[in-house]
Each structure stands twice: as C-alpha cells, then as structure tokens.
Design an enzyme around this catalytic site. Sequence first.
Site, PDB file in Angstrom:
ATOM      1  N   GLU A  40       0.828  -0.464  -0.002  1.00  0.00           N
ATOM      2  CA  GLU A  40       0.286  -0.053   0.330  1.00  0.00           C
ATOM      3  C   GLU A  40       0.942   1.567   0.029  1.00  0.00           C
ATOM      4  OE1 GLU A  40      -3.564   1.676   2.927  1.00  0.00           O
ATOM      5  OE2 GLU A  40      -1.858   0.517   3.953  1.00  0.00           O
ATOM      6  N   LYS A 110     -10.001   0.691  -1.734  1.00  0.00           N
ATOM      7  CA  LYS A 110     -10.623   0.298  -0.441  1.00  0.00           C
ATOM      8  C   LYS A 110     -11.642   0.336   0.139  1.00  0.00           C
ATOM      9  CE  LYS A 110      -7.979   1.028   4.231  1.00  0.00           C
ATOM     10  NZ  LYS A 110      -7.344   1.978   4.718  1.00  0.00           N
ATOM     11  N   CYS A 146      -4.582  -3.354   3.759  1.00  0.00           N
ATOM     12  CA  CYS A 146      -5.016  -2.641   5.262  1.00  0.00           C
ATOM     13  C   CYS A 146      -5.794  -2.728   6.165  1.00  0.00           C
ATOM     14  CB  CYS A 146      -4.259  -1.358   5.172  1.00  0.00           C
ATOM     15  SG  CYS A 146      -3.103  -0.979   6.813  1.00  0.00           S
TER      16      CYS A 146
END
Length: 276
Positions: A40, A110, A146
Amino acid sequence: MKIALVQMNSTGDPQANLDKVADHTAAAAVEGAQLVVFPEATQIAFGHDLARAAADDKGGWIQSITEIARKNETVIAVGVFRPGDNGTVTNSLVVRGIDDGREVSADYDKVHLYDAFGHRESDSVTAGESVRTFRLGDLTFGLAICYDVRFPALFTAQARAGADAIILATSWGAGPGKVEQWKLLGPARALDSTAYVLACDQADPAVTEAPAKEGNPTGIGHSYVAAPNGELLAEAGRGEEIIFADIDPDRITDIRASLPVLNNSRLEKDIRVESI
C-alpha cells in the site's frame, strides 16, 4: 505459480518510488515471478500531500507501472492514490501486466476506511464499493488493502467469487501489539476463505532509517504468504527484501475438500437472527 512480495519503504518522491519498483520488478522477474506485489502507498508514502500527488500525476505513474510490467513480461500489483470525491483520494491497489501475451488490468479501491484509534481516514479518502478479482494463468486473485484484513466477509466474498489467492497490500501502523495482530489476521483470513493470502507490508523505517512522518502508518515489515490452511510459507524480517512463494492450485482444491468452510457456512444461507 511463483509470486514475489516486495517489502520496501516508499518516500514522498513518486519518481524515486517508481525507480525502486522498476528495479525490484526486474529482480523478481529474473527469479521467475509471474506476479510481483508491492505495498500500500508505494506511489507516495503516508504523511505527504496525497491529494496533490494524485491530482498532479494524471495517471502517469500507473502508466509507467504498465510499461515496467510489459518490459519484464510479468504482472505488478501496487498501492497508489487516485483522485476521489471533493478533493479526497481513493486508496487503491492497481494491477497491470502481461500474462502469456494477454493484458491484465484490475483496480480496487479500499472498501474499509481506518476510522479507528482517533484517526479518520474517511476525512481524506473516498471508500470503494466493490469486490475485485482478476485472472492470471489458471488462478483467480482477489484484492484487499490494510484495514480490510479485519473484515472476514470481504475475504469470504472474494473466495465465493472464485479467488484462489488474495493480495493484501499494507502500510501497517506501528504500536503495542500491532506486529502480533498483523501476523494473526492474515492467516486467519486465509483460513476463513481457504485461499492463499499474499500480505505485503512496507518495511519498518525504524530499521531502514527511511524518512517517516510521525503519526502516520509507515510499515512494520513482516510481509508473509499464508497458505489456505493458515500455514506461513514465507515471511520477511523488518527491513527491505523480496520474498518468494509458489501458489499451488492443487493445494487449494485439497484443503477446500477437507475443510469446506465456504460450503458449510449457514450464516449466508438460512440462519435466522433473533433479538431478545
């Protein structure tokens, strides 16, 4: 299929980061990696003006990733930022490359934003709305970033959509218990989905002495590949390095046959929820 996870530190300079991507991709391709995964925020590290970087770039950085992948005849998955709504960005994982002469391209924004422990990612990031998978060779890959790792439903949804392996790109925040959580969550999601989890984190600036803005998630290292039964097949230390693993479709088939959690789950079928 041989895959590579590149654990590196990105900086506030997108061009310098792109140069590192080019060098690491070439090194991984020489070793036979068909897929090269980066963390990321590879394009630009957290703690910098992400919105300005995304606006100024106009897609050029991603186009350069495409060219690097083509040059090395491989596929790259890498964390970037793109313009979002009302001056925000999307925190994205883009996939570009070549598979036996076929163009491979996928984008994931995301879904789960880190509004936790006093931080509000949603103030500066537009959330994604869709699960994304892509095909490479005989395998299907899912995409996650994440904080997504704390939400099992995303991983089981990708497995139900056909994912054999799920790429998890992170810039994991440091702090008490964070290494333990990181090393627990990925294997747990592998077990939930009976899929490989390819967990690629930024290196730990405390080891590499890379520039890092205090209070921003800049990585702790410990990238790893977890098998569909949760076994760790490869694990990095805290510094910059490349780790390799083989993704075996037969192992996925065998594990799903002996541990059919996706088929056995009733919560997505016919369990009634009652409140008392």
